[in-house]
Motif scaffolding. Structure first.
Motif, PDB file in Angstrom:
ATOM      1  N   PHE A 172       0.832  -1.208   0.000  1.00 13.54           N
ATOM      2  CA  PHE A 172       0.000   0.000   0.000  1.00 13.54           C
ATOM      3  C   PHE A 172       0.866   1.258   0.000  1.00 13.54           C
ATOM      4  O   PHE A 172       0.656   2.184  -0.777  1.00 13.54           O
ATOM      5  N   LYS A 173       1.851   1.278   0.881  1.00 15.31           N
ATOM      6  CA  LYS A 173       2.671   2.481   1.005  1.00 15.31           C
ATOM      7  C   LYS A 173       3.495   2.721  -0.264  1.00 15.31           C
ATOM      8  O   LYS A 173       3.633   3.864  -0.717  1.00 15.31           O
TER       9      LYS A 173
ATOM     10  N   ALA B 246       2.673   1.919  -3.255  1.00 13.69           N
ATOM     11  CA  ALA B 246       1.775   2.448  -4.283  1.00 13.69           C
ATOM     12  C   ALA B 246       1.468   3.921  -4.038  1.00 13.69           C
ATOM     13  O   ALA B 246       1.393   4.722  -4.978  1.00 13.69           O
ATOM     14  N   GLU B 247       1.298   4.305  -2.787  1.00  8.36           N
ATOM     15  CA  GLU B 247       1.047   5.718  -2.461  1.00  8.36           C
ATOM     16  C   GLU B 247       2.266   6.582  -2.808  1.00  8.36           C
ATOM     17  O   GLU B 247       2.135   7.696  -3.311  1.00  8.36           O
ATOM     18  N   ILE B 248       3.446   6.060  -2.491  1.00  4.27           N
ATOM     19  CA  ILE B 248       4.667   6.827  -2.775  1.00  4.27           C
ATOM     20  C   ILE B 248       4.878   6.934  -4.284  1.00  4.27           C
ATOM     21  O   ILE B 248       5.201   8.006  -4.810  1.00  4.27           O
TER      22      ILE B 248
ATOM     23  N   GLN C  14       2.652   6.960  -6.518  1.00  7.12           N
ATOM     24  CA  GLN C  14       1.654   7.918  -6.992  1.00  7.12           C
ATOM     25  C   GLN C  14       2.196   9.344  -6.874  1.00  7.12           C
ATOM     26  O   GLN C  14       2.076  10.149  -7.805  1.00  7.12           O
ATOM     27  N   MET C  15       2.813   9.649  -5.743  1.00 10.81           N
ATOM     28  CA  MET C  15       3.359  11.000  -5.557  1.00 10.81           C
ATOM     29  C   MET C  15       4.545  11.244  -6.497  1.00 10.81           C
ATOM     30  O   MET C  15       4.673  12.308  -7.107  1.00 10.81           O
TER      31      MET C  15
END
Lengths: 212, 212, 212, 212, 212, 212
Positions: A35-36, A38-40, A42-43
Motif C-alpha cells: 500500500f505504502k 503504491a502511495e509513494i 503515486q506522488m
C-alpha cells in the motif's frame, strides 16, 4: 476455477511480516508495505508528470501494488545476507519464480493468466514506471528505518539501511521526482525532532551530491 | 572468534514463528518447539531404555535440541507445499545446507567446528536416536495441531496435520516408545473434552492398526 | 495414567513469560529460556571437556532442559525482591517443592516417578553439571539484559541485572568454560555497536579480575 | 517519602494479566478487572439502596477498586488449584499478606498508612459492602467466562467457571441486587446468540432455585 | 430491560486503546486509565480531607470511575488536534453527548436513568470533586508520558504532553493535594534514573512557580 | 512545504485498526484494507474490460488506493450504528470532510492540492470506477467476515456483515464483474470447509436472485 485463491491469498499478506523480528518499534506487513509503495509511487508519478514526463499510470499502479505478492510463496527469506553467496541468492530467486508460475497455472483462470503473469513478474525494469517502483520501494524502506531511528532505536543497522536506501535512490538522481524528494521531502524528515539527529544528518550529508 | 554469534542467534529463534500466520490460537516459536521436542525425546528415550534399548543420551539430546537451529538462515519457508515441485523443495534444502556451512566456517571457532557441523546437520538418521527425533518432532506437531482442534478451530487443515503426524509416528510402530505413546498417551489426549471429538476419534481409529 | 499431562504442560511453558511486563523490547517465555540454557550449557560443556574434564552429558542436558519446568505450578512470582524477606522467599520455595511432589504423584506413572523426581528437583548442585547449569542460567540472563541495553533501553535495572549475572558467573571463574566466556565471548558482545556502550564497558571492567 | 511508588505501581497492574495464557479470545489485566468490579459494585449498590439498604458508598468503591492491588507483590499465582493442598494455599495467602505489610511500611508515608492498610486488606467481609464486593468479583468472572463461551471457545473449563461463579453469587441470593441480577441481567445475557447456548442454559437452570 | 448492555460494554473499554498507535512502550486501555484515575483521585482526596476539606467520597469515586465510559460510543478520536478547528471539536463533543443520551434511553432501565445520566455526564465541574477529577486525569497522563520518557522514547511529543499535563495541574496549585503532589510525589518521580533526565528536569523547573 | 507529512501519515494507517476490538481471529489495518481493495478493484476492472467496458485504470487505482486515507483524521469511529441517528452520522461525515480540507491546505504543496483534493474526496460516485470501488470495498468486507466465520467464530454479527456486504454487491448485479464474482468466486468460497457452512449457504441462497 475463479479467482478465489488469489483473493484469499491477499489476507496471507496481511499476516506476513517484513523481516520478522527485525523492526523493534513498528512491524510492517507485506500488505501494508505494498500500500505504502503504491502511495509513494503515486506522488513520484505526480512530480514526473508535472515535469513533462509521460506517465503510464495503469502500469505504474499495477507495478507498485503487486510487486511483492509473490512473497506469499516463499515468504520473506530471513536476511540471508551474511551467509548466502550471490549464487545461493540467485537460486532462491529462481525457486520463487517457478513457484509463481505454478501458482498462475493452478489458480488463475486461463483468460486472466497473461495479465497476472505480467503483474507477478519482476516490475523493476528500465521503463519510467519500473524506475519509479525502484525508487518508491526504497523511499518506503528509508521511512521504515527512519521510524526506528526517530523513536530512539540505537542499533546501527537502521542507519545502514537508511544509508543504503538513500544510495539506491541517488542512482536515479536525474529524475525530477528524486530531485523533489531530495530537496523538499528529505529536509522536512531531517527536521523532525529525534535523539540521534546529528548522526543521521552526517550520514545523509556524506551521501548527497555537493550541489544539494 | 568466539561463540558470540552462535549464542546471539539463539534469540533469533525466540522471534521466529513456525508457519507464521497459520496457528490461530497459539503461535509457536522455533525456540519453544526445540525445547518441546527435546522434552518429548527425553520421555521416549526413557521408554526405550526401560524396554532394554541402549540409548546414547548425549546424542539424543543433542539431536533434539539442535534440529531446527538452521532455520535462522533461511527462515521457515512459507508452506511451499502447494506450488513447489519436489525438485524445487530439494533445491531449497540444498541452499539451506550451504548457508549452514558458510555460517560454521565464519562464526564457529575452528576447534569447535566438527562438533557444530555434526549438531547442525540433518539429525533424522537411521540410528535409534535419529528415529526418536523423527517421532518426537511429529509428536510435538500432533500436539500443536491438537491445541487448535481442542480450542475449537474448525479448519480441516489441523485435522490433516494431526493425521499426517500420526501416520509418520506409525511408521515407527515397532518401537516400544511408540507403543507406549499409542496405548497410554494418545487415549488420554482423546479423552479431553473438546468440540469436534468424534471427528478426531474417527480419524484416529482409521489410522491405528487393528490390534490397538 | 500415561504422560499426557506432562506433555501438555509443555505448552503452558510456551505461554508463561519470564518476569511479565519487565522486558520492553523482547519478551522471553520459560520454554524459550529453557532451550537457550540447554544450548549454552552444551557449549560450556564442550569447553570443559576439551580442557580435560569428564562431562556427564546426559546429566548436563537433563539439568539444563528441565530446570524451570516447575514454574508451571507457581508461575514466575512477580519480582518479590523488594518486599519479601529471606524467610518469605524460603516459604515460597517450599510451597513450590511440595506442589511439584503432588504433581509427580498425580500425573507421572509410577515406573517413571524416580526419573522425574530427579529431573524436577533443584539442579544447581555442586557437581560439574550443576555448576554449568548455574553458569548457563546466568549467561542467558546476561544476554537477555544485554538485549535490552543494546536496543537502547535506558533503565538502569538492566545494567544491574547484567552486573549481577556477571558477578555470579565470576564465582566460577576457575572453570575453563568461564575463562573462555570471559576471554572470547564477552569481548565480542561488548564490541557490538549500541548506545550506552561506555557505561556497560565500565561496569564490566569494574567486575572483571585484574588479569582479564 | 511520598506516594510515587504506589502510583507507579498502578502501571504494573496494567501489564499483569489475570490467569496468563488461560483466556483465548480476550485477556484481562488486573487493572481492567478492578475497574469492572468497581462498575459492577456501583450497579449492585444502586439496587440495594433503592430497596432500602443503607449503602456506605465510600467503603463500597474503596473495597472494589483496591481489592486486587496486592497482586503486584506475588502476581497471579498460576492456577495452583490442582496441585496445591488447602494448607499450601493458606501459606501463599500469608506470604502475600506479609509482603503487603512490608510494602506499606516502606512505601506509604506514615500519615496515610492506616488508610492504605485498610484498603489493601481483604475486603470481602460480612458488611453489606464486603458482600457486594464478593458478588461483583464473581459477576465479572462470570462475564469473563461468558466472553469465551459466547465467542465459541469449546473448552469445558469456561463452563465450569461460569457455573462456579454463579454458585457463589447464589450464596447471596437473599440480597435484592442478586435477585435483580438473576431476574433482569442474566436472562438478557442468555438471550445473546452464541454457539453452545443450550449447554449454558441447561447448566444455568440446574443451578437456579426452582422459583426463578 | 436490565443492565446487561451496560455491563457488557465494560469489556469494550478493555479493548479500546487510548490514542491508538501513539504510545510505543506501553499501551493504555480506557478501562485501565479509568482505574488509575480513580486510584489517583482517592489519594488526592485523602490529602484534601486531611487538610480539612469536606470530601464527598461517593461523588469523587463516581466521577473518576465513569468519566470515560462514553468513549465506547465515539471511540478515542484520532488526535484531531492539528486539523480540527475549535468549532469542529465542539461539534464532535455534541455528537458524543447525544449518542450518550440515546444509549441511556435505550439500554438503561428507567428507574436507573437519572443515576446514569449523572454518571455519564461531564464530571469536570467546579466542585471539589470535579477539580480532583481534572487533576487526577492529568496526573495519569503525566505518568503515561513519563513512562515513555523513562524508557528512552526520544520523541519530543511526550515531553510536550508531560509539560501540558503539569501546566493543567498547576492551574489548581492552591489545592493542598496539588501542593502535596508537587512537593512529595513529583521530586520522587524525577529522581528515577532515566536517559533524558536533564531535559525533563529543565522543562519541569520552567513550569514550577519560584517558591517550589 | 513538501509531502513529508503525507508520506509519514501512511505509517499511521499501518497502526490504525478497522473496527478495533471487533475481529477476533484476524485484525485488519486501514493500510492493509486499502491494499486489498485496490487488488480486488484491479480484478473487477479486468472483468469489466474483458466484457467491453472502457475502464479508466488511473482513476480506478487512485480511487481504490486512497479511499480511506482520511481515517487518519477522525479514526474509525467506534460502531456508532446503534446509538447514532442518521443526523448524527451526517454531522460526523461533515467534520471529517472539513478536517481533510484543513489537512490539504496545511500539508500539501499548492501545486499538488487539486490532485489530493480529488484523491481524498468521496470516491464512490456514479462512474464505472466509483461503482467498482463500492463493490470492491464490500467484497473485502465480505472476505473479512468470512475469515471469522471460516475459523469458527460463532457470533451472528459476522453472518450479518456477510449478508449486508452481499446485499450491497447485489445492487450492482448487472455489472459483468459482479456476475463473475457471483458465479465463479463466491461458489469457490462457499466450498471451503468450515464449521457453520450450512448456515452460510442458507443465508447466501436467500439473497441470491433465483437465476443464480
Amino acid at each position: 476455477m475463479g479467482m478465489h485463491a488469489y483473493l484469499q491469498g491477499l489476507s496471507n499478506l496481511e499476516t506476513l511480516n517484513r523481516a520478522p523480528g527485525f523492526f523493534k518499534y513498528q512491524e510492517h506487513t507485506v500488505a501494508a508495505h505494498s500500500f505504502k509503495v503504491a502511495e509513494i509511487a503515486q506522488m513520484l508519478g505526480d512530480i514526473e508528470e508535472i515535469h513533462g514526463a509521460q506517465v503510464d499510470w495503469q502500469r505504474l499502479y499495477e507495478k507498485a501494488l503487486n510487486h511483492d505478492y509473490t512473497e506469499r510463496f516463499i515468504g520473506d527469506i530471513k536476511t540471508p545476507v551474511k551467509y548466502a553467496t550471490p549464487e545461493l541468492r540467485h537460486q532462491l530467486a529462481e525457486v520463487e519464480a517457478r513457484m509463481t508460475q505454478n501458482f498462475i497455472k493452478n489458480e488463475v483462470p486461463e483468460f486472466l493468466q497473461d495479465r497476472y503473469a505480467r503483474r507477478l513478474a519482476e516490475g523493476k525494469d528500465e521503463t519510467l514506471e519500473g524506475q519509479i517502483l525502484s525508487i518508491a520501494d526504497k523511499v518506503d524502506l528509508l521511512y521504515e528505518s527512519f521510524g526506528e531511528i526517530e523513536k530512539g532505536n540505537p542499533q546501527s543497522v537502521f542507519l545502514d539501511i537508511f544509508r543504503e536506501s538513500l544510495t539506491t535512490i541517488l542512482l536515479f538522481r536525474e529524475r525530477p521526482s528524486v530531485q523533489y524528494f531530495l530537496k523538499e521531502v528529505l529536509p522536512e524528515l531531517l527536521q523532525e525532532e529525534f535523539a540521534d539527529r546529528d548522526r543521521l544528518l552526517r550520514a545523509t550529508r556524506e551521501l548527497l551530491p555537493a550541489d544539494l
